[in-house]
Design an enzyme around this catalytic site. Structure first.
Site, mmCIF file in Angstrom:
data_model
loop_
_atom_site.group_PDB
_atom_site.id
_atom_site.type_symbol
_atom_site.label_atom_id
_atom_site.label_comp_id
_atom_site.label_asym_id
_atom_site.label_seq_id
_atom_site.Cartn_x
_atom_site.Cartn_y
_atom_site.Cartn_z
ATOM 1 N N CYS A 15 5.511 -6.867 -24.726
ATOM 2 C CA CYS A 15 5.395 -5.888 -23.647
ATOM 3 C C CYS A 15 5.965 -6.418 -22.459
ATOM 4 C CB CYS A 15 3.814 -5.836 -23.351
ATOM 5 S SG CYS A 15 3.139 -7.408 -22.849
ATOM 6 N N HIS B 33 0.693 -0.989 0.070
ATOM 7 C CA HIS B 33 0.128 0.036 -0.014
ATOM 8 C C HIS B 33 0.848 1.333 0.064
ATOM 9 C CE1 HIS B 33 -3.814 -2.454 1.756
ATOM 10 N NE2 HIS B 33 -3.380 -2.395 0.408
HETATM 11 C C1 PEP Z 1 5.174 -10.540 -19.088
HETATM 12 O O1 PEP Z 1 5.056 -11.781 -18.657
HETATM 13 O O2 PEP Z 1 6.190 -10.245 -20.030
HETATM 14 C C2 PEP Z 1 4.195 -9.427 -18.908
HETATM 15 C C3 PEP Z 1 4.197 -8.536 -19.720
HETATM 16 O O3 PEP Z 1 3.420 -9.698 -17.960
HETATM 17 P P1 PEP Z 1 3.603 -9.685 -16.392
HETATM 18 O O4 PEP Z 1 4.875 -9.128 -16.232
HETATM 19 O O5 PEP Z 1 2.680 -8.743 -15.878
HETATM 20 O O6 PEP Z 1 3.446 -11.013 -15.986
#
Ligand code: PEP
Ligand code: MG
Length: 580
Positions: free
Chosen positions: A510, A197
């Site tokens: 990502c 938090h």
């Molecule tokens: C990943 O696994 O690369 C991703 C972008 O998701 P997270 O980091 O939230 O698992």
């Protein structure tokens, strides 16, 4: 104070909110010394407790109206729950009972705090542990209120001159607001994770935070100089003059770099030979949305929707979710936002959900698996996303898709929600795009079918790499053992990009990989035209792309992969040096 003999020390931790800060160590929890334990006059002690409670409640109300915090965001929710906790009747009654048994007000607070601690000591549930931190926070605040009120207790508080860095084992969310934000240059915690938090509030205040710093409390003495280098996941205690000079230089360089990035903020991420790449942000809190404007990113490539679920005791209903998603879309100001449905389970256990205790949570009942087993949960989230996206583009993707059938099933739920909205006469999103995250290796052998059915694919390189190499992404021991820049991993990344292109299916990436310059160049060379990363990486990646040609790099990468070359990282670095 502080160790005058210097004795510089470096401690490693995990970055929770990036940045660089320096100040004198301020231990967050001053020890409270209680002088009198047994009450002389029970009636009087009750009055003292009530008076202190009243003062504490109004001081908390004042704190929460601080200008440094915006009115919206998950930090509000965290703080509002804290207010409720401070007014909790059960807690107040337990303290009154302790006074009735003959204790002073201070001793009663302490006793109830110790009892709660003992009761909760064995709890591993992340949410309840956070609540425990909040409760400790409130009890301490109440003790301090009493201490400032009379002579029965005194604090050993010490507030150094100048700027501070705050040091604590863990911390409740409101306590941070006790400190003047203009003097608070960093926060270091022995415990604490990105969803703690206090971390959520610190992000809202934009203070660099580093967590899981083992040995911190033992090492950091009040008044010591300390550098919080959250960008590199470390704190430097009692730095020598050369380290201080380095820090000053780093800060200067940081300011310069920032100015350079600001200057290209509105220019496209386009290589010298005209390859245009869309750069997007990873976000998870409403406050992160302000980074869109600051970085000039094209949109949100990954919105991790789990944080509001992690900070609440109750599962947020459709209305609460709708409001949040609508605010996110509103603050995106027309830029695309890709929402990832709830990625719960694994290390993200929801307080409102009965997760099993699993031997292998990373491989367990998590992410889309939960959504498919509890369709009502997934459908509620999709319903909220539909409502929030009325008249707009809705981009939604599913985490941890392991088979094409799982994707179909999930997509079918999107379709059911579309029909439901239509039947209710609701305004539908103008476009709906449904994607799958590529992070479970099994799907690599069925990519053609998936790419034919999905509107887009998003590579979660963090998990994909972890599962391909069977290497826990959070294990410090394994952190340097495997390099993603190897022929096997690059082959996989290329295969995903090529398959997507063949099917006219947009492919993005990502994971953390996208935010590192050499890796990003390689990704573009492999065919990626859309990357999503943390806000801190946008500037450096854009600058890198704008200063390079891709046309010869892609052939070189192809050659390295085909040859199954060793040491790709060094060879690419050399190549980049030789082809400036
Ligand atoms: C990943 O696994 O690369 C991703 C972008 O998701 P997270 O980091 O939230 O698992
Ligand atoms: Mg993932």
């Amino acid at each position: 104070m502080g160790r005058s003999d210097s004795h510089p020390t470096r401690l490693a931790g995990t970055a929770i909110h990036g940045g660089l800060g320096i100040g004198r160590v301020l231990h967050h929890q001053p020890r409270i010394v209680i002088r009198r334990v047994v009450a002389e006059d029970v009636g009087e002690e009750r009055i003292r407790l009530d008076r202190a409670l009243e003062r504490m409640h109004s001081s908390i109300d004042r704190l929460l109206s601080t200008d440094a915090l915006s009115e919206v965001g998950e930090h509000r929710e965290v703080l509002e729950t804290y207010v409720l906790l401070a007014r909790d009747k059960g807690w107040i009654n337990r303290m009154r009972e302790a006074i009735d048994s003959g204790l002073t007000a201070e001793a009663a607070i302490q006793k109830v705090r110790d009892d709660t601690r003992a009761r909760m000591a064995s709890i591993t549930d992340a949410y309840l542990r956070e609540r425990l931190a909040d409760l400790e926070d409130i009890a301490l605040r109440l003790l301090q209120t009493l201490a400032s009120d009379g002579e029965n207790a005194g604090t050993e508080a010490y507030a150094p001159e100048g700027d501070w860095v705050l040091v604590a084992r863990s911390m409740g969310p409101a306590e941070l607001l006790d400190y003047d934000p203009s003097r608070l240059k960093g926060l270091a915690l022995e415990e604490g994770s990105a969803t703690a938090h206090v971390a959520i509030v610190a992000r809202a205040l934009d203070i660099p935070v580093i967590g899981r710093v083992a040995g911190l409390l033992g090492e950091a003495e009040p008044g010591d100089t300390m550098i919080v280098d959250a960008d590199h996941g470390q704190v430097l205690l009692r730095p020598r003059s050369d380290a201080l000079a380095q820090f000053a230089a780093a800060q200067g360089a940081r300011a310069e770099t920032r100015a350079r990035y600001d200057a290209i903020r509105d220019l496209p991420a386009e290589t010298l030979d005209g390859v245009r790449v869309s750069l997007n942000l990873n976000a998870g809190l409403l406050v992160d949305m302000s980074q869109l404007e600051r970085t000039g990113a094209d949109g949100i490539g990954l919105y991790r929707t789990e944080i509001p679920f992690l900070v609440r005791r109750e599962y947020p209903d459709v209305d609460a979710q709708t409001q949040l998603y609508a605010r996110i879309l509103e603050s995106a100001g027309g830029r695309p936002v890709t929402f990832r449905t709830l990625d719960a389970g694994g290390d993200k256990r929801l307080p409102s959900f009965a997760h099993d205790i699993e031997d292998n949570p990373a491989l367990g009942w998590r992410a889309l698996r939960i959504g498919l087993d509890h369709p009502s949960l997934l459908r509620q989230q999709l319903r909220a996303l539909f409502r929030a996206s009325a008249g707009l583009t809705l981009r939604v993707m599913f985490p941890m898709v392991a088979t094409v059938d799982e994707f179909r099933e999930a997509r079918q739920m999107v379709e059911l929600e579309r029909r439901r909205a239509e039947a209710n006469g609701a305004i539908l999103p103008a476009t709906v795009e449904v994607g799958a995250m590529i992070e479970v290796p099994s799907i690599l052998w069925d990519l053609d079918r998936l790419a034919a059915e999905a509107d887009f694919l998003s590579v979660g390189s963090n998990d994909l790499f972890q599962f391909l190499y069977a290497a826990d992404r959070d294990s410090p021991r394994l952190a340097r053992r495997y390099d993603p820049l190897t022929s096997p991993f690059l082959t996989v990344l290329k295969q995903i990009a090529t398959t997507g292109t063949r099917h006219g299916c947009r492919v993005t990436l990502c994971g953390e990989l996208a935010g590192r310059p050499v890796e990003a160049l390689i990704l573009v060379a492999l065919g990626y035209r859309n990357l999503s990363m943390n806000a801190a990486s946008i500037g450096v990646i854009k600058e890198t792309l704008r200063s390079r040609q891709i046309s010869n790099l892609d052939k070189f990468i192809e050659f390295l992969i085909e040859k199954n070359a060793a040491d790709i990282r060094n060879r690419v670095t050399t190549f980049l040096r030789d082809h400036p």
